[in-house]
Design a protein around this motif. Structure first.
Motif, PDB file in Angstrom:
ATOM      1  N   LEU A   1       6.203   5.959  -9.015  1.00  0.00           N
ATOM      2  CA  LEU A   1       6.146   7.092  -8.952  1.00  0.00           C
ATOM      3  C   LEU A   1       5.730   7.613  -7.332  1.00  0.00           C
ATOM      4  CD1 LEU A   1       5.628  10.093  -9.907  1.00  0.00           C
ATOM      5  CD2 LEU A   1       3.450   9.636 -10.717  1.00  0.00           C
ATOM      6  N   GLU A   2       4.644   6.817  -6.975  1.00  0.00           N
ATOM      7  CA  GLU A   2       4.348   7.074  -5.388  1.00  0.00           C
ATOM      8  C   GLU A   2       5.359   6.786  -4.591  1.00  0.00           C
ATOM      9  OE1 GLU A   2       0.595   4.874  -4.857  1.00  0.00           O
ATOM     10  OE2 GLU A   2      -0.530   5.992  -6.533  1.00  0.00           O
ATOM     11  N   LEU A   3       6.236   5.578  -4.774  1.00  0.00           N
ATOM     12  CA  LEU A   3       7.349   5.468  -3.751  1.00  0.00           C
ATOM     13  C   LEU A   3       8.028   6.762  -3.713  1.00  0.00           C
ATOM     14  CD1 LEU A   3       7.767   1.835  -4.126  1.00  0.00           C
ATOM     15  CD2 LEU A   3       6.467   2.962  -2.461  1.00  0.00           C
ATOM     16  N   ALA A   4       8.585   7.415  -4.953  1.00  0.00           N
ATOM     17  CA  ALA A   4       9.305   8.500  -5.121  1.00  0.00           C
ATOM     18  C   ALA A   4       8.845   9.842  -4.165  1.00  0.00           C
ATOM     19  CB  ALA A   4       9.540   8.945  -6.469  1.00  0.00           C
ATOM     20  N   ILE A   5       7.344   9.970  -4.351  1.00  0.00           N
ATOM     21  CA  ILE A   5       6.879  11.126  -3.486  1.00  0.00           C
ATOM     22  C   ILE A   5       6.672  10.771  -1.994  1.00  0.00           C
ATOM     23  CG2 ILE A   5       4.638  12.116  -3.206  1.00  0.00           C
ATOM     24  CD1 ILE A   5       3.974  11.644  -6.522  1.00  0.00           C
ATOM     25  N   ASN A   6       6.364   9.444  -1.800  1.00  0.00           N
ATOM     26  CA  ASN A   6       5.997   9.195   0.047  1.00  0.00           C
ATOM     27  C   ASN A   6       6.842   7.878  -0.058  1.00  0.00           C
ATOM     28  OD1 ASN A   6       5.526   8.608   2.338  1.00  0.00           O
ATOM     29  ND2 ASN A   6       3.298   8.900   1.906  1.00  0.00           N
ATOM     30  N   ASP A   7       7.859   7.747   0.536  1.00  0.00           N
ATOM     31  CA  ASP A   7       8.220   6.308   0.777  1.00  0.00           C
ATOM     32  C   ASP A   7       7.771   5.410   2.046  1.00  0.00           C
ATOM     33  OD1 ASP A   7       9.528   7.880   2.991  1.00  0.00           O
ATOM     34  OD2 ASP A   7      11.566   7.274   2.493  1.00  0.00           O
ATOM     35  N   ARG A   8       6.816   6.175   2.597  1.00  0.00           N
ATOM     36  CA  ARG A   8       6.434   5.256   3.756  1.00  0.00           C
ATOM     37  C   ARG A   8       5.315   4.350   3.173  1.00  0.00           C
ATOM     38  NH1 ARG A   8       5.339   8.564   8.911  1.00  0.00           N
ATOM     39  NH2 ARG A   8       4.734   6.604   9.462  1.00  0.00           N
ATOM     40  N   VAL A   9       5.278   3.047   3.394  1.00  0.00           N
ATOM     41  CA  VAL A   9       4.509   1.998   2.765  1.00  0.00           C
ATOM     42  C   VAL A   9       4.080   0.936   3.945  1.00  0.00           C
ATOM     43  CG1 VAL A   9       5.407   2.107   0.583  1.00  0.00           C
ATOM     44  CG2 VAL A   9       6.296   0.411   2.085  1.00  0.00           C
ATOM     45  N   ALA A  10       2.991   0.328   3.647  1.00  0.00           N
ATOM     46  CA  ALA A  10       2.662  -0.970   4.389  1.00  0.00           C
ATOM     47  C   ALA A  10       2.656  -1.909   3.491  1.00  0.00           C
ATOM     48  CB  ALA A  10       1.148  -0.576   4.901  1.00  0.00           C
ATOM     49  N   PHE A  11       3.085  -3.188   4.012  1.00  0.00           N
ATOM     50  CA  PHE A  11       3.119  -4.163   3.120  1.00  0.00           C
ATOM     51  C   PHE A  11       2.364  -5.509   3.868  1.00  0.00           C
ATOM     52  CE2 PHE A  11       5.119  -8.310   1.849  1.00  0.00           C
ATOM     53  CZ  PHE A  11       5.173  -8.104   0.361  1.00  0.00           C
ATOM     54  N   GLU A  12       1.583  -6.450   3.214  1.00  0.00           N
ATOM     55  CA  GLU A  12       0.762  -7.210   3.718  1.00  0.00           C
ATOM     56  C   GLU A  12       0.762  -8.515   3.026  1.00  0.00           C
ATOM     57  OE1 GLU A  12      -3.098  -9.326   4.823  1.00  0.00           O
ATOM     58  OE2 GLU A  12      -2.643  -8.651   2.918  1.00  0.00           O
ATOM     59  N   VAL A  13       0.725  -9.844   3.880  1.00  0.00           N
ATOM     60  CA  VAL A  13       0.647 -10.982   3.319  1.00  0.00           C
ATOM     61  C   VAL A  13      -0.607 -11.678   4.453  1.00  0.00           C
ATOM     62  CG1 VAL A  13       3.079 -11.302   2.403  1.00  0.00           C
ATOM     63  CG2 VAL A  13       2.359 -12.151   4.730  1.00  0.00           C
ATOM     64  N   ASP A  14      -1.061 -12.608   3.727  1.00  0.00           N
ATOM     65  CA  ASP A  14      -2.134 -13.368   4.398  1.00  0.00           C
ATOM     66  C   ASP A  14      -2.369 -14.850   3.794  1.00  0.00           C
ATOM     67  OD1 ASP A  14      -4.082 -13.220   2.275  1.00  0.00           O
ATOM     68  OD2 ASP A  14      -4.536 -11.261   3.108  1.00  0.00           O
ATOM     69  N   GLY A  15      -2.928 -15.756   4.594  1.00  0.00           N
ATOM     70  CA  GLY A  15      -3.039 -17.061   4.156  1.00  0.00           C
ATOM     71  C   GLY A  15      -3.789 -17.932   5.024  1.00  0.00           C
ATOM     72  N   HIS A  16      -4.021 -19.069   4.703  1.00  0.00           N
ATOM     73  CA  HIS A  16      -4.885 -19.935   5.791  1.00  0.00           C
ATOM     74  C   HIS A  16      -4.706 -21.234   5.375  1.00  0.00           C
ATOM     75  CE1 HIS A  16      -7.720 -21.169   2.585  1.00  0.00           C
ATOM     76  NE2 HIS A  16      -7.715 -19.959   2.098  1.00  0.00           N
TER      77      HIS A  16
ATOM     78  N   ALA B   1       0.919  -1.236  -0.088  1.00  0.00           N
ATOM     79  CA  ALA B   1       0.018   0.209  -0.064  1.00  0.00           C
ATOM     80  C   ALA B   1       0.691   1.067  -0.013  1.00  0.00           C
ATOM     81  CB  ALA B   1      -0.851  -0.083   1.191  1.00  0.00           C
ATOM     82  N   ALA B   2       0.814   2.236  -1.104  1.00  0.00           N
ATOM     83  CA  ALA B   2       1.451   3.180  -1.146  1.00  0.00           C
ATOM     84  C   ALA B   2       0.429   4.410  -1.232  1.00  0.00           C
ATOM     85  CB  ALA B   2       2.492   3.247  -2.266  1.00  0.00           C
ATOM     86  N   SER B   3       1.003   5.680  -0.940  1.00  0.00           N
ATOM     87  CA  SER B   3       0.107   6.812  -1.345  1.00  0.00           C
ATOM     88  C   SER B   3       0.932   7.997  -1.892  1.00  0.00           C
ATOM     89  CB  SER B   3      -0.579   7.188   0.086  1.00  0.00           C
ATOM     90  OG  SER B   3       0.505   7.632   1.058  1.00  0.00           O
ATOM     91  N   ALA B   4       0.142   8.762  -2.478  1.00  0.00           N
ATOM     92  CA  ALA B   4       0.562  10.107  -3.203  1.00  0.00           C
ATOM     93  C   ALA B   4      -0.546  11.060  -3.071  1.00  0.00           C
ATOM     94  CB  ALA B   4       1.237   9.965  -4.428  1.00  0.00           C
ATOM     95  N   GLY B   5      -0.239  12.104  -2.068  1.00  0.00           N
ATOM     96  CA  GLY B   5      -1.534  12.927  -2.170  1.00  0.00           C
ATOM     97  C   GLY B   5      -2.406  12.558  -1.038  1.00  0.00           C
ATOM     98  N   ASP B   6      -3.700  12.640  -1.695  1.00  0.00           N
ATOM     99  CA  ASP B   6      -4.861  11.800  -0.864  1.00  0.00           C
ATOM    100  C   ASP B   6      -5.019  10.483  -1.551  1.00  0.00           C
ATOM    101  OD1 ASP B   6      -5.092  14.366   0.378  1.00  0.00           O
ATOM    102  OD2 ASP B   6      -6.531  15.223  -0.817  1.00  0.00           O
ATOM    103  N   SER B   7      -4.415  10.066  -2.460  1.00  0.00           N
ATOM    104  CA  SER B   7      -4.691   8.816  -3.075  1.00  0.00           C
ATOM    105  C   SER B   7      -3.974   7.719  -2.356  1.00  0.00           C
ATOM    106  CB  SER B   7      -4.326   8.673  -4.433  1.00  0.00           C
ATOM    107  OG  SER B   7      -4.539   7.479  -5.163  1.00  0.00           O
ATOM    108  N   ILE B   8      -4.579   6.491  -1.983  1.00  0.00           N
ATOM    109  CA  ILE B   8      -3.814   5.393  -1.537  1.00  0.00           C
ATOM    110  C   ILE B   8      -4.202   4.034  -2.639  1.00  0.00           C
ATOM    111  CG2 ILE B   8      -3.602   3.601   0.362  1.00  0.00           C
ATOM    112  CD1 ILE B   8      -4.704   5.806   2.093  1.00  0.00           C
ATOM    113  N   ASP B   9      -3.083   3.541  -3.050  1.00  0.00           N
ATOM    114  CA  ASP B   9      -3.105   2.513  -3.774  1.00  0.00           C
ATOM    115  C   ASP B   9      -2.591   1.114  -3.210  1.00  0.00           C
ATOM    116  OD1 ASP B   9      -4.498   3.652  -6.401  1.00  0.00           O
ATOM    117  OD2 ASP B   9      -2.435   4.759  -6.316  1.00  0.00           O
TER     118      ASP B   9
END
Length: 138
Positions: free
Chosen positions: A59-74, A27-35
């Motif tokens: 592009l988003e990582l160049a603007i804002n390098d703070r991210v969240a990364f997630e994995v899941d499983g079952h 999950a990355a963001s730039a401005g008000d958008s989160i992708d």
């Protein structure tokens, strides 16, 4: 079972799960958008490494390098989720790119992905959930 059983995972359990998983979401963001982008990845010395091509992600990582990364499983009895928060940085030094190449990470789709990104964690958390039927509502 009532409200179900949720177990907090310790950091090493989180890294074991991350090391055994191939696909996650960043999950990355730039401005008000989160992708949110699916990426196949590898673990390298308690960091997340993935390959990408020029585009929105970089592009988003160049603007804002703070991210969240997630994995899941079952499996049949349990489900789990691990979240890594941190800073993403492009791998720029040739020696670091050569080391990343040794991880054996290849794109899942037939595209050229010459950009390497490394997420250096500031926080790693995870939970394991006991699976079961929904409790009676009334």
């Amino acid at each position: 079972m009532g409200f179900g059983e949720i177990t907090e995972l310790d950091t090493e359990d989180c890294w074991r799960i991350l090391s055994a998983t191939e696909l996650g979401r960043i999950a990355a963001s730039a401005g008000d958008s989160i992708d949110i982008f699916p990426v196949n990845f590898a673990v390298d010395d308690h960091a997340i490494v993935f390959r990408t091509a020029p585009g929105t992600k970089l592009l988003e990582l160049a603007i804002n390098d703070r991210v969240a990364f997630e994995v899941d499983g079952h499996d049949e009895a349990t489900a789990w989720s691990v979240v890594v928060k941190g800073r993403a940085e492009r791998v720029e030094r040739q020696s670091d790119m050569d080391a990343a190449e040794e991880l054996g990470l290849r794109p899942w789709i037939p595209t050229l992905k010459y950009r390497w990104v490394r997420i250096e964690p500031t926080e790693v958390t995870g939970r394991r959930f006991a699976r079961g039927p929904e409790p009676e509502r009334f």
